[in-house]
Design a protein around this motif. Structure first.
Motif, mmCIF file in Angstrom:
data_model
loop_
_atom_site.group_PDB
_atom_site.id
_atom_site.type_symbol
_atom_site.label_atom_id
_atom_site.label_comp_id
_atom_site.label_asym_id
_atom_site.label_seq_id
_atom_site.Cartn_x
_atom_site.Cartn_y
_atom_site.Cartn_z
ATOM 1 N N TYR A 89 -7.674 -52.838 -9.369
ATOM 2 C CA TYR A 89 -7.366 -52.611 -7.955
ATOM 3 C C TYR A 89 -8.629 -52.168 -7.237
ATOM 4 O O TYR A 89 -9.119 -51.061 -7.433
ATOM 5 N N GLY A 90 -9.174 -53.050 -6.405
ATOM 6 C CA GLY A 90 -10.408 -52.770 -5.685
ATOM 7 C C GLY A 90 -10.142 -52.302 -4.273
ATOM 8 O O GLY A 90 -9.467 -52.980 -3.501
ATOM 9 N N HIS A 91 -10.668 -51.136 -3.939
ATOM 10 C CA HIS A 91 -10.537 -50.568 -2.600
ATOM 11 C C HIS A 91 -11.685 -51.039 -1.710
ATOM 12 O O HIS A 91 -12.735 -51.430 -2.201
ATOM 13 N N ASP A 129 -7.865 -48.821 -12.490
ATOM 14 C CA ASP A 129 -6.915 -49.449 -13.389
ATOM 15 C C ASP A 129 -5.513 -49.016 -12.952
ATOM 16 O O ASP A 129 -5.346 -48.293 -11.961
ATOM 17 N N LYS A 130 -4.509 -49.442 -13.680
ATOM 18 C CA LYS A 130 -3.131 -49.146 -13.305
ATOM 19 C C LYS A 130 -2.875 -47.647 -13.215
ATOM 20 O O LYS A 130 -2.305 -47.167 -12.224
ATOM 21 N N ALA A 131 -3.289 -46.891 -14.211
ATOM 22 C CA ALA A 131 -3.019 -45.447 -14.234
ATOM 23 C C ALA A 131 -3.658 -44.744 -13.040
ATOM 24 O O ALA A 131 -3.017 -43.912 -12.382
ATOM 25 N N ALA A 132 -4.899 -45.074 -12.734
ATOM 26 C CA ALA A 132 -5.595 -44.427 -11.611
ATOM 27 C C ALA A 132 -4.957 -44.819 -10.281
ATOM 28 O O ALA A 132 -4.801 -43.977 -9.386
ATOM 29 N N PHE A 133 -4.572 -46.087 -10.143
ATOM 30 C CA PHE A 133 -3.918 -46.542 -8.913
ATOM 31 C C PHE A 133 -2.598 -45.804 -8.700
ATOM 32 O O PHE A 133 -2.345 -45.273 -7.621
ATOM 33 N N TRP A 179 6.722 -61.602 -11.095
ATOM 34 C CA TRP A 179 5.376 -61.588 -10.543
ATOM 35 C C TRP A 179 4.854 -60.163 -10.500
ATOM 36 O O TRP A 179 5.518 -59.261 -10.016
ATOM 37 N N LYS A 180 3.633 -59.983 -11.044
ATOM 38 C CA LYS A 180 3.008 -58.657 -11.082
ATOM 39 C C LYS A 180 1.592 -58.757 -10.530
ATOM 40 O O LYS A 180 0.869 -59.723 -10.794
ATOM 41 N N LEU A 181 1.207 -57.718 -9.791
ATOM 42 C CA LEU A 181 -0.140 -57.663 -9.243
ATOM 43 C C LEU A 181 -1.129 -57.461 -10.385
ATOM 44 O O LEU A 181 -1.033 -56.505 -11.141
ATOM 45 N N TYR A 182 -2.073 -58.387 -10.489
ATOM 46 C CA TYR A 182 -3.059 -58.362 -11.557
ATOM 47 C C TYR A 182 -4.420 -57.869 -11.044
ATOM 48 O O TYR A 182 -5.103 -57.114 -11.722
ATOM 49 N N ALA A 183 -4.782 -58.311 -9.832
ATOM 50 C CA ALA A 183 -6.066 -57.899 -9.255
ATOM 51 C C ALA A 183 -5.944 -57.889 -7.738
ATOM 52 O O ALA A 183 -5.209 -58.687 -7.161
#
Length: 146
Positions: A57-59, A66-70, A134-138
């Protein structure tokens, strides 16, 4: 063919549907609806259900999570407590089990001190179909002038 975005306002949330979408494209847009709801509710379970375990996940600030930080950032509502996320435009392209979504978003929220935050972002998202969902990958976002 240019696609139109229809926004529906329900209890402070915007749900989008693009006219002319096929079934898979609609499913990707619906997964994004769920992501938006999870971000506004700051609900880890809602968010976890629509993001991949391998999320990148790019801000707009350049921070990559990563998933945990997001999940931790959204649930903590720091640096932003999301109030509304509106779609200004959206395109979805599906190829097999991968989809590319581009959006222009208007994000309104509050900082931890209660100051208003207003952002206009463009995003590029990659969605993967995992076990028929459908899942968000990037995702990568960048700021636009307000």
């Amino acid at each position: 063919m240019k696609k139109l975005l229809t926004l529906i306002f329900i209890s402070g949330l915007f749900f989008g549907e693009i006219q002319g979408q096929n079934t898979e494209e609609k499913m990707v847009s619906q997964a994004f609806d769920k992501l938006i709801v999870g971000m506004i509710k700051a609900d880890a379970m809602d968010l976890s259900s629509v993001v991949s375990e391998d999320l990148s996940y790019g801000h707009s600030s350049g921070v990559i999570q990563d998933k945990a930080a997001f999940l931790q950032e959204v649930v903590s509502e720091n640096p932003i407590s999301y109030q509304t996320i509106e779609r200004e435009s959206e395109t979805v392209q599906v190829s097999g089990n991968t989809a590319i979504m581009r959006n222009l978003l208007i994000i309104r929220g509050l900082s931890p001190t209660g100051d208003p935050i207003n952002l206009r972002l463009a995003t590029l998202m990659v969605w993967k179909k995992e076990k028929k969902q459908w899942k968000l990958y990037a995702r990568q976002g960048f700021r636009l002038p307000a």
